[in-house]
Design a protein around this motif. Structure first.
Motif, mmCIF file in Angstrom:
data_model
loop_
_atom_site.group_PDB
_atom_site.id
_atom_site.type_symbol
_atom_site.label_atom_id
_atom_site.label_comp_id
_atom_site.label_asym_id
_atom_site.label_seq_id
_atom_site.Cartn_x
_atom_site.Cartn_y
_atom_site.Cartn_z
ATOM 1 N N THR A 99 0.813 -1.224 0.000
ATOM 2 C CA THR A 99 0.000 0.000 0.000
ATOM 3 C C THR A 99 0.849 1.278 0.000
ATOM 4 N N LYS A 100 2.128 1.154 -0.290
ATOM 5 C CA LYS A 100 2.997 2.340 -0.320
ATOM 6 C C LYS A 100 3.537 2.602 -1.730
ATOM 7 N N HIS A 101 2.984 1.925 -2.703
ATOM 8 C CA HIS A 101 3.511 1.982 -4.071
ATOM 9 C C HIS A 101 2.797 3.067 -4.869
ATOM 10 N N ILE A 102 3.493 3.639 -5.870
ATOM 11 C CA ILE A 102 2.915 4.696 -6.690
ATOM 12 C C ILE A 102 1.693 4.193 -7.454
ATOM 13 N N MET A 129 -2.110 11.157 -1.400
ATOM 14 C CA MET A 129 -1.135 12.224 -1.180
ATOM 15 C C MET A 129 -0.047 11.789 -0.216
ATOM 16 N N LYS A 130 -0.447 11.102 0.830
ATOM 17 C CA LYS A 130 0.534 10.697 1.840
ATOM 18 C C LYS A 130 1.530 9.699 1.241
ATOM 19 N N ILE A 131 1.021 8.778 0.421
ATOM 20 C CA ILE A 131 1.924 7.824 -0.237
ATOM 21 C C ILE A 131 2.935 8.576 -1.093
ATOM 22 N N ARG A 132 2.446 9.531 -1.894
ATOM 23 C CA ARG A 132 3.350 10.280 -2.780
ATOM 24 C C ARG A 132 4.378 11.076 -1.979
ATOM 25 N N ARG A 133 3.952 11.672 -0.901
ATOM 26 C CA ARG A 133 4.887 12.446 -0.075
ATOM 27 C C ARG A 133 5.972 11.536 0.494
ATOM 28 N N ASN A 134 5.585 10.343 0.920
ATOM 29 C CA ASN A 134 6.547 9.428 1.536
ATOM 30 C C ASN A 134 7.565 8.889 0.543
ATOM 31 N N ILE A 135 7.189 8.833 -0.739
ATOM 32 C CA ILE A 135 8.135 8.344 -1.748
ATOM 33 C C ILE A 135 8.633 9.498 -2.625
#
Length: 416
Positions: free
Chosen positions: A286-289, A319-325
Motif C-alpha cells: 500500500t505504499k507503491h505509486i 497524497m501521503k503515499i506520494r509524499r513518503n516516496i
C-alpha cells in the motif's frame, strides 16, 4: 595458436559469461594486435563483435565508431552476394545506433543507401529489400518525414504480404498504424490495426497485444463503446496467460476501469477500481505509486458520485503515499481543492492550498506550475463566494493564523 586467436578465445569466454567490462578490455587488446598485424584476417568481424559489446554495455558512441570502421573494412565498388549483405548489415547496425544517439537524418540516409544497394542486388520483390525499406521507413518517421515513411512501409508491406511472413506483416501494419495515430488520422490507424489483429488470430499472445493496441486506438479516437469489449477480450487472454496479479493484466484492467468512467458507468468503474486496488495491495503493498494512482482514480469517481467524504479520504491517502516516496502531489492537491470548492467548504480549500505551498516552496520548480493550476481552479469555479476566497488568501501573510493550519498538516504527515 596465434596471439590473435588466443585473444578471440578469451574474449568469447568473457562475453559468454556476460562479463562485458572484461570483454571490452580484451577486445581492445585484440584490436591493437590487429593493428600490428595488418594482413591478419577477420579484423572487420572483430571490430563488429566488439561494437556489439559496447552497444550492450551502453557506450553507443564507441559502438558507432567501431560499426563504422567494420563497414569501411568491407566497403568496395564491386560488392555482391554475401559481402554486400555483411556490409549492409553493418551499415544498418550503425544507423540504428545513430538513431539511439539522436543523430536521425544521417542515420536515415544510411538506411536509404542500404535499401538502394539491396534493390540493385535483389530487385523489388525480395524480403531482404523489404526489411531494408522497413528500417528506412522507421528512421524516416523518427526524423519527422512521416509521409515518406508511410510510402516506404506500404512498399515493404506489399512485399511481405506476397511472401506470407506473418510476423513481418504484423510489424509493418502496426508501424503504419503508429504513424497515422501520431498524425491523429485515427480511422486509417484503426484500419491497419484491425488488419494486424486478423493476422494474429493463431497466436494468443500476439492476438492479445494486437487487440490491446486496437482498443487503445478506439479509446484515443473517443470510440469508447468499441474499445470496451476489446479490453474485455484482452483481460480474458492475459489472465489465462499470466494471471490477474501480473503487471500486464493490471495495466489493462486499470485502462478498462478508466474507460468505464468515461462511459459514465461510474458504479461499475468504482467496483473495478476496488478490485484492482485489492490486487495492488497484495502484490506491491500500500505504499507503491501504482496504489496511489488507483486511489486517485477512486477518489475522482466518488467525487462524480457526490461522495465527498470518501473522495477526501482516498485522495489524502494517495497524497501521503506520494509524499513518503517523494513524488509530486500537485494533481492530488488540486483535486482536493476542487473537491472542497465544490462543497463550498472554503476554509478547507484554503487549508489545502496552504499545504500545497508548504510542500512546494517558492524555490521549487513545480511552484509556478502549481500557482497556475490554482489560479485556473479558482477562476473557473462557479462556487458562490469564490472571489471572497481569493481575498481570504491574505492570511498567507499572517503567521499567527497560519501556525495552527501548518501544525495540522505536519501532524497529518506524521500519522501512519
Amino acid at each position: 595458436m596465434t596471439k590473435i586467436n588466443y585473444l578471440r578465445k578469451v574474449w568469447a569466454e568473457k562475453y559468454k559469461e556476460k562479463d562485458l567490462a572484461a570483454a571490452i578490455e580484451i577486445g581492445e587488446v585484440l584490436l591493437d594486435e590487429h593493428r600490428h598485424n595488418e594482413h591478419f584476417s577477420g579484423y572487420a568481424n572483430d571490430l563488429f563483435n566488439l561494437a556489439c559489446v559496447y552497444e550492450e554495455a551502453g557506450d553507443l558512441e564507441r559502438a558507432a565508431e567501431l560499426y563504422s570502421d567494420s563497414a569501411n573494412r568491407l566497403s568496395g565498388e564491386n560488392l555482391s552476394g554475401e559481402p554486400r549483405l555483411q556490409y549492409s548489415a553493418r551499415i544498418t547496425r550503425l544507423g540504428a545506433t545513430l538513431m539511439r544517439l539522436g543523430v536521425k537524418e544521417p542515420a536515415m540516409f544510411m538506411f536509404g543507401s542500404v535499401a538502394g544497394s539491396l534493390h540493385n542486388e535483389y530487385g523489388t520483390n525480395h524480403p531482404i529489400y523489404a526489411d531494408a525499406l522497413y528500417n528506412l521507413a522507421n528512421a524516416s518517421a523518427d526524423a519527422g518525414y512521416k509521409k515518406e515513411a508511410i510510402r516506404h512501409h506500404l512498399e515493404a508491406l506489399k512485399i511481405r504480404e506476397n511472401e506470407g511472413h506473418i510476423e513481418d506483416i504484423i510489424n509493418s501494419l502496426h508501424s503504419l498504424a503508429f504513424i497515422h495515430e501520431s498524425l491523429e488520422e485515427y480511422d486509417k490507424a484503426i484500419s491497419y490495426a484491425e488488419s494486424a489483429v486478423s493476422y494474429s488470430v493463431t497466436d494468443d499472445n500476439g492476438y492479445a497485444r494486437a487487440t490491446n493496441y486496437l482498443a487503445s486506438l478506439f479509446e484515443n479516437a473517443k470510440k469508447y463503446e468499441d474499445a470496451l469489449p476489446l479490453y474485455d477480450r484482452v483481460l480474458e487472454l492475459t489472465g489465462k496467460e499470466v494471471g490477474n496479479e501480473h503487471s500486464a493484466y493490471l495495466n489493462v484492467a486499470l485502462r478498462r476501469a478508466n474507460l468505464l468512467a468515461l462511459l459514465d458507468r461510474n458504479e461499475e468503474a468504482l467496483s473495478a477500481h476496488e478490485e484492482i486496488r485489492a490486487v495492488f495491495a497484495k502484490v506491491s503493498g500500500t505504499k507503491h505509486i501504482f496504489y496511489a494512482n488507483c486511489l486517485r482514480g477512486m477518489a475522482m469517481l466518488h467525487k462524480t458520485l457526490n461522495h465527498p467524504d470518501e473522495a477526501e479520504a482516498l485522495i489524502l491517502e494517495a497524497m501521503k503515499i506520494r509524499r513518503n516516496i517523494f513524488e509530486d502531489i500537485t494533481l492530488d492537491i488540486t483535486f482536493l481543492i476542487r473537491l472542497h470548492l465544490q462543497e463550498s467548504n472554503l476554509s478547507k480549500a484554503l487549508e489545502a492550498l496552504i499545504y500545497a505551498l508548504m510542500c512546494s516552496g517558492s524555490d521549487s520548480p513545480s511552484f509556478p506550475e502549481l500557482l497556475n493550476i490554482l489560479v485556473d481552479v479558482f477562476s473557473k469555479t462557479e462556487i458562490p463566494n469564490a472571489a471572497g476566497f481569493l481575498d481570504s488568501m491574505e492570511m498567507l501573510n499572517d503567521k499567527e493564523k497560519l501556525r495552527p493550519i501548518i501544525a495540522k498538516w505536519t501532524e497529518w504527515e506524521g500519522q501512519e
